[in-house]
Design a protein around this motif. Sequence first.
Motif, PDB file in Angstrom:
ATOM      1  N   ILE A  48       0.831  -1.203   0.000  1.00 58.24           N
ATOM      2  CA  ILE A  48       0.000   0.000   0.000  1.00 58.24           C
ATOM      3  C   ILE A  48       0.865   1.253   0.000  1.00 58.24           C
ATOM      4  N   THR A  90       0.402   4.976   1.239  1.00 59.33           N
ATOM      5  CA  THR A  90      -0.586   5.626   2.089  1.00 59.33           C
ATOM      6  C   THR A  90      -0.778   7.089   1.747  1.00 59.33           C
ATOM      7  N   SER A 101       3.637   8.994   7.512  1.00 58.68           N
ATOM      8  CA  SER A 101       3.666   7.557   7.240  1.00 58.68           C
ATOM      9  C   SER A 101       5.027   6.905   7.459  1.00 58.68           C
ATOM     10  N   LEU A 102       6.019   7.730   7.763  1.00 60.28           N
ATOM     11  CA  LEU A 102       7.344   7.157   7.970  1.00 60.28           C
ATOM     12  C   LEU A 102       7.739   7.285   9.436  1.00 60.28           C
ATOM     13  N   GLN A 159      14.219   1.821   6.692  1.00 55.10           N
ATOM     14  CA  GLN A 159      12.794   1.520   6.556  1.00 55.10           C
ATOM     15  C   GLN A 159      12.495   0.786   5.254  1.00 55.10           C
ATOM     16  N   VAL A 177       7.810   6.325   0.391  1.00 58.19           N
ATOM     17  CA  VAL A 177       6.714   5.410   0.713  1.00 58.19           C
ATOM     18  C   VAL A 177       6.476   4.454  -0.459  1.00 58.19           C
ATOM     19  N   ILE A 183       9.140   1.874  -0.435  1.00 55.34           N
ATOM     20  CA  ILE A 183       8.868   0.856   0.582  1.00 55.34           C
ATOM     21  C   ILE A 183       7.899  -0.180   0.031  1.00 55.34           C
TER      22      ILE A 183
END
Lengths: 314, 351
Positions: free
Chosen positions: B99, B101, B107-108, B117, B169, B172
């Motif tokens: 996902i 976000t 969000s991190l 991460q 993100v 990730i």
Amino acid sequence: MLWYVGKRLLQSIVTLFIIITIVFSLLRLMPEEGYLGAAAEKMSAAQKEVYLTNLGLRDPLLVQLGNFYADLLQGDLGKSVTYRTDVPVVTILADKIMYSLFFGLGAVGISLLIGVPLGILMAQMKGRWLDRLGTGYIVFVVAVPAAVYYLVIQMYITDIFHLPMLFDEYKPITWLLPLTSMALAPTASYAMWMRRYMVDELNKDYIKLARAKGVKERTLMFSHVLRNAFIPMAQYLPATILFTITGSIYIESLYSIPGMGGLLVDAIQRQDNTIVQGLVLVFSSLGIIGLILGDIAMALVDPRIKLGKGESVR
Amino acid sequence: MKQIKSRILAIENLVITFTLRGQVLTAIRGISLDLYKGESLAIVGESGSGKSVLMKSIMGLLDKNGSIAQGQIIYNGMDLALFNTEQQWLTIRGKEIAIVTQDPMTSLNPLKTIGKQIEECVVLHQGLKGKAAYTETLKLLTDVGIDDVEKRYKQYPHEFSGGMRQRIVIAIALACKPKILICDEPTTALDVTIQAQILQLLKSLQQKYSLTIVYITHDLGVVAKVADRIAVMYAGDILEVGHTHEVFFNGKHPYTWALLSSLPQLGLKGQPLYSIKGTPPNLFKEIKGDAFAPRNPFALKIDYEVRPPFFQVSDTHFARTWLLDPRAPKVEPPATLQAFFEEGRQYANER
């Protein structure tokens, strides 16, 4: 980092200097009887004058201040006047600090060891029986005055387990109750804050993302949440630890522990100016060192705190 | 169509309920939706229409008080609706479905370097370790358009701008090597120029990593740029689904018309911008008929009584409105839309 520490140390020394000077000046405004001790009534006015001149109290204020700082640099805080006449203040403090330190650190240690894991468990089991039990305990400790449960513990637990009522240096079993009593309140507070910060963190978006990317709950707790939740506590921990030195008036008098607890009150009542001065010096240094260490601890765990050039980004 | 598409995920008659202070809220009311391999599907709808809940249920990330009451989510021959242990979901989360976000600012994890991460996923889902994981992380950073990767690897989220963080993100999500990527309002928190960049990035990554992407958004502009298909959601139900050009230029449901009419781009100069009257229905109560009926100027009597079935408009285009029933009176879409539809059709024909 070094630059930051250096800067903070310098600031603190200035602060300390100001506090000491103010305390010093305030005490000069107090009645001079404080320096004469029990002999005051028998002395004539001339004798008093000679005595005070010998102590250096008739010198100009600035000279007195200079002498005071010179002594201080050599670790000399003067001699007690009335409390234990002519014994150096440093000696008096050294005798007492060990007791207060032992019980204080012991209590903080116990409460960290129990309170922090308790808070973590409570956060994980939010709303279930352990959380409710823990909350009950926290509410109890916060709502009931410490004096009440201290007394109850001393009266009934000693009775039930046939323990001695008073502290005895050579019987470790007598250390147990004062330690436990002292640890009750901080345990509750660590558990409460830890739970609260954990719950806060667990609701944050980055935890949701971490969960969505397939991180196990357990890994999530330890690798993501714990450190973030501990940051707000890191700041206060050093100060809390340092302030254990000041001792607990109540516990120490309940169990007759010869610690620092009642010293300031005693010294003030007996108008022992040098001890008061020494104690204020010690307490304010502790406060200031505690703050610096707290800030350093924060800077170590939180990368968002930029060090050095005076810029701080949050 | 270009090729015969294979279904990668099938949602069948899904009902999701939440229990709130003893009351039951039905957030998803019997949705069926297919997702085809390699496509980009956009789920559009206003806040509270259940778009995010639908996607969360696919990853087992529903809040504790929510549960799947009915229906199936078929992925890879498994019914995800029956999953109930963390163990089971760990085979899906990240590994198969990842996902992106909504808010890159939160969000991190603020206390971990972005490198760590991303690497966490590389280690977890690609089974790489040490140097190999590090190299892969750097490659991902390059892929999402970040320069100076070795230095950036060691930096913390607060040292990145919003757009950059959204790229992280995305990195990730990619690090998980998923088959399906869910983008939950991927551009809502970003300014317009960055939005375009991020959408472009997602598009190119979709090719490179052969992803199936689901966009959740209320921004029709985003939809127009990236989506192959659109599903229009309202009050926990899908009202219209079809290819982007079908829904955009030949929309059949009055709610789709209303959504399009409220686009500022379609508004006429000097006239107030259209807005849908009323408020969405209360999902605590049972909804009778068409959920949109009370706000629908074209609503028929039956709309208040019987829930409309899906009427087929074309092979790929379906709409849940009684207006498509042969017995229904002929209703024309609003005037502003007709011009827009006409333009769209011409444009499509020219191509």
